[in-house]
Write a protein that holds these residues in place. Structure first.
Motif, PDB file in Angstrom:
ATOM      1  N   LYS A  10     -33.985   0.066  18.358  1.00  0.00           N
ATOM      2  CA  LYS A  10     -34.123  -1.323  17.915  1.00  0.00           C
ATOM      3  C   LYS A  10     -33.673  -1.430  16.465  1.00  0.00           C
ATOM      4  O   LYS A  10     -34.071  -0.634  15.627  1.00  0.00           O
ATOM      5  CB  LYS A  10     -35.579  -1.746  18.059  1.00  0.00           C
ATOM      6  CG  LYS A  10     -35.829  -3.217  17.840  1.00  0.00           C
ATOM      7  CD  LYS A  10     -37.261  -3.562  18.129  1.00  0.00           C
ATOM      8  CE  LYS A  10     -37.508  -3.538  19.614  1.00  0.00           C
ATOM      9  NZ  LYS A  10     -38.741  -4.237  19.976  1.00  0.00           N
ATOM     10  N   SER A  52     -40.396   1.798  15.721  1.00  0.00           N
ATOM     11  CA  SER A  52     -40.942   0.446  15.755  1.00  0.00           C
ATOM     12  C   SER A  52     -42.343   0.474  16.353  1.00  0.00           C
ATOM     13  O   SER A  52     -42.723   1.416  17.060  1.00  0.00           O
ATOM     14  CB  SER A  52     -40.028  -0.464  16.578  1.00  0.00           C
ATOM     15  OG  SER A  52     -39.989  -0.043  17.915  1.00  0.00           O
ATOM     16  N   ASN A  54     -43.398  -1.375  18.665  1.00  0.00           N
ATOM     17  CA  ASN A  54     -43.245  -1.459  20.116  1.00  0.00           C
ATOM     18  C   ASN A  54     -43.003  -0.074  20.721  1.00  0.00           C
ATOM     19  O   ASN A  54     -43.568   0.264  21.769  1.00  0.00           O
ATOM     20  CB  ASN A  54     -42.081  -2.403  20.435  1.00  0.00           C
ATOM     21  CG  ASN A  54     -41.965  -2.718  21.908  1.00  0.00           C
ATOM     22  OD1 ASN A  54     -42.920  -2.517  22.655  1.00  0.00           O
ATOM     23  ND2 ASN A  54     -40.811  -3.210  22.311  1.00  0.00           N
ATOM     24  N   ARG A  57     -46.228   1.944  20.871  1.00  0.00           N
ATOM     25  CA  ARG A  57     -47.040   1.570  22.039  1.00  0.00           C
ATOM     26  C   ARG A  57     -46.476   2.215  23.307  1.00  0.00           C
ATOM     27  O   ARG A  57     -47.228   2.650  24.185  1.00  0.00           O
ATOM     28  CB  ARG A  57     -47.080   0.058  22.194  1.00  0.00           C
ATOM     29  CG  ARG A  57     -47.845  -0.639  21.093  1.00  0.00           C
ATOM     30  CD  ARG A  57     -47.912  -2.121  21.304  1.00  0.00           C
ATOM     31  NE  ARG A  57     -48.737  -2.390  22.475  1.00  0.00           N
ATOM     32  CZ  ARG A  57     -48.503  -3.367  23.341  1.00  0.00           C
ATOM     33  NH1 ARG A  57     -47.464  -4.157  23.193  1.00  0.00           N
ATOM     34  NH2 ARG A  57     -49.302  -3.554  24.363  1.00  0.00           N
ATOM     35  N   SER A  58     -45.153   2.284  23.423  1.00  0.00           N
ATOM     36  CA  SER A  58     -44.521   2.896  24.597  1.00  0.00           C
ATOM     37  C   SER A  58     -44.796   4.396  24.656  1.00  0.00           C
ATOM     38  O   SER A  58     -45.006   4.949  25.730  1.00  0.00           O
ATOM     39  CB  SER A  58     -43.014   2.654  24.581  1.00  0.00           C
ATOM     40  OG  SER A  58     -42.737   1.276  24.646  1.00  0.00           O
TER      41      SER A  58
END
Length: 99
Positions: A10, A52, A54, A57-58
């Protein structure tokens, strides 16, 4: 340092600020990057990465850094993450051969 996630790829996006009068000026959308230290179970060491929120969390959802790297494609990973992925895969193969 590039503003890019080392795991998900990202990066910065660009767009417009649009005023009430519809005047458009350019702006940047920055990813929510965090400097984190993650534990690699296969390598038995800590790894510092810029990822990131995100992607963090992944990583937790998939069950850790090793599971995330083994499932991720090479095109989205940074050079450092691809090297780490190769080391993790080699460690998993050695562990499977020993069992």
């Amino acid at each position: 340092m590039a503003r890019r996630c080392e795991l998900s790829g990202k990066a910065v996006l660009t767009g417009n600020n649009v005023s009430h009068a519809k005047r458009r000026t350019r702006r940047r959308f920055l990813p929510n990057l965090c400097n984190v230290t993650l534990q690699s179970d296969a390598l038995k060491k800590h790894v510092r990465l810029t990822i990131s929120a995100n992607a963090l969390r992944s990583v937790e959802h998939r069950g850790g850094l090793d599971a995330y790297l083994l499932k991720a494609g090479d095109d989205e990973l940074s050079l450092k993450a691809r090297r780490l992925k190769r080391q993790v895969a080699k460690a998993h193969e050695a562990q499977a051969a020993a069992s």
